[in-house]
Design an enzyme around this catalytic site. Structure first.
Site, PDB file in Angstrom:
ATOM      1  CD  GLU A  19      -6.224  91.604  55.307  1.00  0.00           C
ATOM      2  OE1 GLU A  19      -6.586  90.595  55.484  1.00  0.00           O
ATOM      3  OE2 GLU A  19      -5.210  91.875  54.445  1.00  0.00           O
TER       4      GLU A  19
ATOM      5  CE  LYS B 241     -16.671  93.887  34.022  1.00  0.00           C
ATOM      6  NZ  LYS B 241     -16.484  95.240  34.221  1.00  0.00           N
TER       7      LYS B 241
ATOM      8  CD1 TRP C 116     -17.614  91.540  35.558  1.00  0.00           C
ATOM      9  CD2 TRP C 116     -18.284  91.682  37.841  1.00  0.00           C
ATOM     10  NE1 TRP C 116     -17.174  92.488  36.179  1.00  0.00           N
ATOM     11  CE2 TRP C 116     -17.560  92.553  37.650  1.00  0.00           C
ATOM     12  CE3 TRP C 116     -19.020  91.565  38.933  1.00  0.00           C
ATOM     13  CZ2 TRP C 116     -17.239  93.576  38.635  1.00  0.00           C
ATOM     14  CZ3 TRP C 116     -18.794  92.548  39.884  1.00  0.00           C
ATOM     15  CH2 TRP C 116     -17.881  93.441  39.805  1.00  0.00           C
TER      16      TRP C 116
ATOM     17  CB  THR D  23      -2.098  89.207  54.665  1.00  0.00           C
ATOM     18  OG1 THR D  23      -0.926  90.009  54.079  1.00  0.00           O
ATOM     19  CG2 THR D  23      -2.712  90.238  55.315  1.00  0.00           C
TER      20      THR D  23
HETATM   21  P1  AMP Z   1      -6.793  85.053  54.417  1.00  0.00           P
HETATM   22  O1  AMP Z   1      -6.702  86.353  54.958  1.00  0.00           O
HETATM   23  O2  AMP Z   1      -5.665  84.195  54.070  1.00  0.00           O
HETATM   24  O3  AMP Z   1      -7.651  84.299  55.445  1.00  0.00           O
HETATM   25  O4  AMP Z   1      -7.694  85.117  53.143  1.00  0.00           O
HETATM   26  C1  AMP Z   1      -8.838  85.963  53.055  1.00  0.00           C
HETATM   27  C2  AMP Z   1      -9.683  85.458  51.675  1.00  0.00           C
HETATM   28  O5  AMP Z   1     -10.039  84.313  51.722  1.00  0.00           O
HETATM   29  C3  AMP Z   1     -10.873  86.466  51.488  1.00  0.00           C
HETATM   30  O6  AMP Z   1     -10.726  87.645  51.043  1.00  0.00           O
HETATM   31  C4  AMP Z   1     -11.778  85.755  50.619  1.00  0.00           C
HETATM   32  O7  AMP Z   1     -11.343  85.790  49.132  1.00  0.00           O
HETATM   33  C5  AMP Z   1     -11.339  84.053  50.967  1.00  0.00           C
HETATM   34  N1  AMP Z   1     -12.169  83.562  51.490  1.00  0.00           N
HETATM   35  C6  AMP Z   1     -12.183  83.218  53.057  1.00  0.00           C
HETATM   36  N2  AMP Z   1     -13.469  82.527  53.496  1.00  0.00           N
HETATM   37  C7  AMP Z   1     -14.053  82.260  52.259  1.00  0.00           C
HETATM   38  C8  AMP Z   1     -15.271  81.439  51.666  1.00  0.00           C
HETATM   39  N3  AMP Z   1     -16.222  81.091  52.535  1.00  0.00           N
HETATM   40  N4  AMP Z   1     -15.901  81.762  50.568  1.00  0.00           N
HETATM   41  C9  AMP Z   1     -14.939  82.265  49.615  1.00  0.00           C
HETATM   42  N5  AMP Z   1     -13.757  82.890  49.711  1.00  0.00           N
HETATM   43  C10 AMP Z   1     -13.433  82.700  51.014  1.00  0.00           C
END
Ligand code: AMP
Length: 541
Positions: free
Chosen positions: A331, A439, A444, A186
């Site tokens: 994940e 907040k 929110w 991650t």
């Molecule tokens: P990663 O594991 O690096 O791919 O990051 C995942 C995170 O990216 C998610 O938990 C979201 O917070 C953010 N994310 C992914 N796609 C989107 C989307 N279309 N809109 C908003 N946030 C997103």
């Protein structure tokens, strides 16, 4: 009573076998690091994947051994994807944009035994090879004549020399479908990164899901260009889905600028492209400046961070390209939801369709989600109630690698760390990462809403909204703005742009103009870094 059907384990080898047998002549086109265009086919990729497997056998690499890559999107990376996993090893894609110290930490944690790298990452390989204590074999993904002699990396081989010594005959082993196949760490904005370890089963099921008509609608008529890197969550699984449907793949290599991507889209008649919003911004700027149009592109999957409505509007309404807004995470292999319209939406106005397309989308069969309050109580699907987004399904992690026993799940659900609403039609909309939620006076405010409005301003290139401590309201939002080159913008112009678009109390208290907003290794805004930069900032009195 059991059913009387054949019981066949799901496997990545079946994907490459299928692509070879039924779509062997379909092209795999890559822009190489050298800059030239390389042409291969699914049949050749399959042969060379078997050579990879023979090469790993020759090194006596055990089953489950990790083979790491530091590589762009290209045919050699694709061969490794299939050759490594199909032979029972684990392909571990490392993000080369990470700091070398982080790469070392990850390689040692994963206990990688082989490291394959593109020549653009030779300087990183030179810097880290002594610290990667488990790596026994270093392979440069290049022709034999491109391998420098003085790298200092002991035993460094060129990929083509290595493959040239191997037979193209190889019988894939029969593997339990739960065997590990791919590993991704991650982004790890806080603490050490954690690894998701996908299985053959999860990867194949995820590939089926991506290909569905209401998801990416992939078929043998598609030419797919993944701009999203193969080092970031398997390029959203596109290499596997493409093999499953027999689609053509077009790889951009290291050239991700608007001009290079546009040239490939047109020359290779690409029908579907996929990437994060920052990449598409460069492409749209190139189109606008040069008054160009798309002649073949039909759909573009945009995800990884929230896709601004202004971008959806530009693709859909100015260029006739359907935007598929997707949400997912490492994940989740990574796809969680994707936004496509339902039958009843087809007669809506363009404006109302845009409101649906900007949401992160509906559940895909196989992956369930719910939104819950702090006590785990499910929230209403009314498009208004916010909650923590929890997911479960066969391509969601159960545990992190080397953290077995410390399950991240709550009652079988994986808490994503995102905050979302779900409307009555089942469309989920992310409002924030839980740590980015603002907040104000107990209410929110969605930082994504604030950013989207600013991004719709014609003079704004990029916008980030963060919360600042406030003595009365706890927190108030400010918007950090990068203006387009040559554009001029005043604080008041930005603030008045919000009027009528959101409630008065949600309008940011201030605008901070910056040259650039820090972007992380996977193309997402780094709000933690932004907060550091603005640590001495004071809200206006
Ligand atoms: P990663 O594991 O690096 O791919 O990051 C995942 C995170 O990216 C998610 O938990 C979201 O917070 C953010 N994310 C992914 N796609 C989107 C989307 N279309 N809109 C908003 N946030 C997103």
């Amino acid at each position: 009573m059991l059913g009387l059907m054949q019981n066949q384990d799901l496997s990545i080898s079946s994907l490459i076998d299928f692509a070879q047998k039924h779509h062997g002549d379909v092209e795999i086109v890559s822009r190489r690091v050298e800059g030239d265009i390389h042409r291969s086919t699914w049949a050749t990729i399959a042969h060379r994947a078997r050579q990879v497997a023979n090469g790993l056998d020759q090194w006596n690499l055990g089953s489950g051994a990790r083979v790491a890559t530091l590589a762009w999107n290209g045919y050699r990376h694709l061969e490794l994807y299939f050759g490594v996993s199909s032979s029972g090893r684990v392909i571990h894609t490392i993000n080369p944009r990470l700091h070398p110290d982080q790469i070392v930490w990850i390689a040692n944690h994963a206990e990688d035994e082989v490291m394959c790298f593109d020549m653009s990452f030779l300087p990183i390989a030179k810097q880290i090879h002594e610290s990667c204590t488990t790596v026994k074999h270093w392979v440069a993904l290049c022709d034999a004549d491109k391998l420098p002699t003085d790298t200092g990396i002991p035993g460094l081989l060129s990929y083509e020399t290595w493959l040239g010594q191997q037979s193209t005959a190889y019988a894939w082993p029969t593997l339990d479908e739960n065997t590990a196949a791919c590993m991704c760490y991650t982004s790890g904005t806080t603490g050490h990164p954690k690894a998701a370890l996908y299985s053959h089963r999860s990867t194949v099921l995820h590939a089926y899901a991506c290909a569905l008509p209401d998801v990416m609608c992939l078929s043998a008529r598609d030419a797919i260009l993944p701009v999203v890197p193969m080092f970031h969550v398997s390029a959203w699984g596109l290499p596997y889905s493409a093999a499953m449907v027999g689609a053509k793949l077009v790889f951009p290599g290291a050239a991700l600028d608007g001009k290079s991507i546009y040239e490939l889209l047109e020359a290779e008649k690409v029908t579907l492209a996929a990437g994060v919003p920052t990449v598409w911004q460069m492409l749209l700027a190139h189109l606008k400046t040069n008054d160009l149009r798309f002649n073949h592109l039909k759909r573009t999957v945009i995800g990884g961070s929230a896709c601004p409505p202004a971008m959806i509007h530009a693709f859909n309404d100015l260029y006739g390209v359907e935007v598929l807004h997707a949400w997912g995470m490492t994940e989740l292999s990574p796809l969680g939801t994707l936004s496509t319209l339902k039958n009843k939406h087809l007669s809506l106005s363009d404006e109302d369709k845009l409101k649906i397309r900007m949401k992160q989308g509906r559940a895909i069969f196989g992956l369930d989600f719910k939104i819950v309050d702090d006590n785990g109580k499910e929230q209403a699907h009314d498009g208004k109630a916010y909650g923590d987004l929890w997911v479960k399904g066969p391509w969601v992690i159960q545990e992190y690698f080397k953290q077995e026993g410390a399950s991240p799940l709550i009652d079988g659900w994986f808490p994503t760390g995102d905050v979302a609403t779900v409307d009555a039609d089942g469309y989920m909309q992310i409002t924030d990462r839980s740590k980015d939620v603002i907040k104000s006076g107990g209410e929110w405010i969605s930082s994504i809403d604030i950013e989207n409005i600013a991004m719709a301003h014609p003079e704004v290139l990029m916008a980030a909204c963060i919360g600042m401590p406030h003595p009365k309201w706890d927190e108030r939002p400010i918007v950090v703005v990068v203006v387009k080159p040559g554009a001029k913008l005043e604080r008041e112009q930005v603030l008045s742009f919000y009027e009528g678009k959101i409630a008065k109390w949600q309008i940011p208290d201030d605008v901070v103009f910056v040259e650039a907003i820090p972007i992380g290794a996977t193309g997402k805004m780094l709000k933690t870094k932004l907060r550091e930069i603005l640590s001495t900032y004071q809200l206006p009195a």
